[in-house]
Design a protein around this motif. Structure first.
Motif, PDB file in Angstrom:
ATOM      1  N   ALA A   1       0.862  -1.228   0.102  1.00 40.42           N
ATOM      2  CA  ALA A   1       0.080   0.142   0.036  1.00 40.42           C
ATOM      3  C   ALA A   1       0.926   1.159  -0.033  1.00 40.42           C
ATOM      4  CB  ALA A   1      -1.033   0.123   1.056  1.00 40.42           C
ATOM      5  N   LEU A   2       1.866   1.068   0.722  1.00 38.03           N
ATOM      6  CA  LEU A   2       3.000   2.436   0.801  1.00 38.03           C
ATOM      7  C   LEU A   2       3.420   2.729  -0.458  1.00 38.03           C
ATOM      8  CD1 LEU A   2       4.301   4.361   2.846  1.00 38.03           C
ATOM      9  CD2 LEU A   2       6.146   2.823   2.922  1.00 38.03           C
ATOM     10  N   VAL A   3       4.381   1.674  -1.235  1.00 40.73           N
ATOM     11  CA  VAL A   3       4.663   1.733  -2.629  1.00 40.73           C
ATOM     12  C   VAL A   3       3.583   2.217  -3.465  1.00 40.73           C
ATOM     13  CG1 VAL A   3       5.656   0.277  -4.264  1.00 40.73           C
ATOM     14  CG2 VAL A   3       6.449  -0.009  -2.015  1.00 40.73           C
ATOM     15  N   ALA A   4       2.207   1.734  -3.565  1.00 41.30           N
ATOM     16  CA  ALA A   4       1.211   2.131  -4.492  1.00 41.30           C
ATOM     17  C   ALA A   4       0.922   3.769  -4.220  1.00 41.30           C
ATOM     18  CB  ALA A   4       0.043   1.167  -4.092  1.00 41.30           C
ATOM     19  N   ARG A   5       0.890   3.989  -3.213  1.00 43.30           N
ATOM     20  CA  ARG A   5       0.677   5.440  -2.761  1.00 43.30           C
ATOM     21  C   ARG A   5       1.782   6.288  -3.242  1.00 43.30           C
ATOM     22  NH1 ARG A   5      -2.101   7.056   2.746  1.00 43.30           N
ATOM     23  NH2 ARG A   5      -3.875   6.402   1.915  1.00 43.30           N
ATOM     24  N   HIS A   6       2.794   6.039  -2.977  1.00 45.52           N
ATOM     25  CA  HIS A   6       4.005   6.931  -3.318  1.00 45.52           C
ATOM     26  C   HIS A   6       4.803   6.656  -4.622  1.00 45.52           C
ATOM     27  CE1 HIS A   6       3.326   8.934   0.331  1.00 45.52           C
ATOM     28  NE2 HIS A   6       3.207   7.784   1.035  1.00 45.52           N
ATOM     29  N   ALA A   7       4.681   7.308  -5.631  1.00 48.95           N
ATOM     30  CA  ALA A   7       5.287   7.325  -6.799  1.00 48.95           C
ATOM     31  C   ALA A   7       6.758   6.979  -6.877  1.00 48.95           C
ATOM     32  CB  ALA A   7       5.044   8.094  -7.919  1.00 48.95           C
ATOM     33  N   SER A   8       7.314   7.834  -5.961  1.00 48.05           N
ATOM     34  CA  SER A   8       8.764   8.008  -5.859  1.00 48.05           C
ATOM     35  C   SER A   8       9.592   6.540  -5.370  1.00 48.05           C
ATOM     36  CB  SER A   8       9.413   9.042  -4.774  1.00 48.05           C
ATOM     37  OG  SER A   8       8.698   8.711  -3.665  1.00 48.05           O
ATOM     38  N   LEU A   9       8.534   5.706  -4.616  1.00 46.82           N
ATOM     39  CA  LEU A   9       8.942   4.255  -4.401  1.00 46.82           C
ATOM     40  C   LEU A   9       8.897   3.454  -5.382  1.00 46.82           C
ATOM     41  CD1 LEU A   9       7.355   4.187  -0.891  1.00 46.82           C
ATOM     42  CD2 LEU A   9       9.796   4.699  -1.410  1.00 46.82           C
ATOM     43  N   ARG A  10       8.375   3.938  -6.641  1.00 46.64           N
ATOM     44  CA  ARG A  10       8.311   2.812  -7.839  1.00 46.64           C
ATOM     45  C   ARG A  10       9.332   3.529  -8.969  1.00 46.64           C
ATOM     46  NH1 ARG A  10       2.923   4.361  -6.591  1.00 46.64           N
ATOM     47  NH2 ARG A  10       2.687   5.498  -8.347  1.00 46.64           N
ATOM     48  N   THR A  11       9.966   4.430  -8.696  1.00 44.41           N
ATOM     49  CA  THR A  11      10.591   5.242  -9.737  1.00 44.41           C
ATOM     50  C   THR A  11      11.923   4.160 -10.053  1.00 44.41           C
ATOM     51  OG1 THR A  11      10.126   7.337  -8.834  1.00 44.41           O
ATOM     52  CG2 THR A  11      12.300   7.171 -10.146  1.00 44.41           C
ATOM     53  N   VAL A  12      12.265   4.154 -11.369  1.00 43.61           N
ATOM     54  CA  VAL A  12      13.153   3.367 -11.972  1.00 43.61           C
ATOM     55  C   VAL A  12      14.079   4.229 -12.889  1.00 43.61           C
ATOM     56  CG1 VAL A  12      14.054   1.443 -13.560  1.00 43.61           C
ATOM     57  CG2 VAL A  12      11.710   1.265 -11.897  1.00 43.61           C
ATOM     58  N   PHE A  13      15.356   4.258 -12.584  1.00 48.75           N
ATOM     59  CA  PHE A  13      16.304   4.968 -13.433  1.00 48.75           C
ATOM     60  C   PHE A  13      16.896   4.249 -14.379  1.00 48.75           C
ATOM     61  CE2 PHE A  13      16.018   7.460  -9.664  1.00 48.75           C
ATOM     62  CZ  PHE A  13      15.430   8.772  -9.832  1.00 48.75           C
ATOM     63  N   ARG A  14      16.689   4.312 -15.816  1.00 45.61           N
ATOM     64  CA  ARG A  14      17.535   3.911 -16.625  1.00 45.61           C
ATOM     65  C   ARG A  14      18.312   4.533 -17.450  1.00 45.61           C
ATOM     66  NH1 ARG A  14      11.938   1.968 -17.400  1.00 45.61           N
ATOM     67  NH2 ARG A  14      11.649  -0.217 -16.594  1.00 45.61           N
ATOM     68  N   GLU A  15      19.641   4.123 -17.727  1.00 45.28           N
ATOM     69  CA  GLU A  15      20.494   4.790 -18.470  1.00 45.28           C
ATOM     70  C   GLU A  15      20.403   4.523 -19.981  1.00 45.28           C
ATOM     71  OE1 GLU A  15      25.357   5.344 -18.785  1.00 45.28           O
ATOM     72  OE2 GLU A  15      24.395   4.089 -17.209  1.00 45.28           O
ATOM     73  N   SER A  16      20.339   5.335 -20.861  1.00 48.33           N
ATOM     74  CA  SER A  16      20.136   5.312 -22.168  1.00 48.33           C
ATOM     75  C   SER A  16      21.125   6.119 -22.824  1.00 48.33           C
ATOM     76  CB  SER A  16      18.897   5.424 -22.749  1.00 48.33           C
ATOM     77  OG  SER A  16      18.325   6.773 -22.422  1.00 48.33           O
ATOM     78  N   GLY A  17      21.730   5.678 -24.087  1.00 51.61           N
ATOM     79  CA  GLY A  17      22.660   6.521 -24.838  1.00 51.61           C
ATOM     80  C   GLY A  17      23.917   7.160 -23.996  1.00 51.61           C
TER      81      GLY A  17
END
Length: 71
Positions: free
Chosen positions: A54-70
């Protein structure tokens, strides 16, 4: 403002700084914050799991993914 799922956004200056330092000195823990919590008594693992979901569902920052490209 909430972003659409799977959309890309530029890094903030702070995120760029963290990315730079991680690439300069990989594996350092300068930006990690460690906390420990001692729990007494029986642990309801199902309730804990659901609370964390529930905490992760409520806070987008906890679902953030950083992908390196280019590079």
């Amino acid at each position: 403002r909430q972003r659409a799922v799977e959309s890309e956004a530029p890094l903030s200056p702070g995120q760029e700084r963290i990315w730079f330092h991680e690439n300069l000195l990989p594996g350092r823990t300068a930006y990690n914050e460690v906390k420990a919590v001692r729990l007494d008594g029986p642990l309801d693992t199902v309730a804990l799991r659901e609370a964390l979901r529930a905490l992760v569902a409520r806070h987008a920052s906890l679902r953030t993914v950083f992908r390196e490209s280019g590079g």
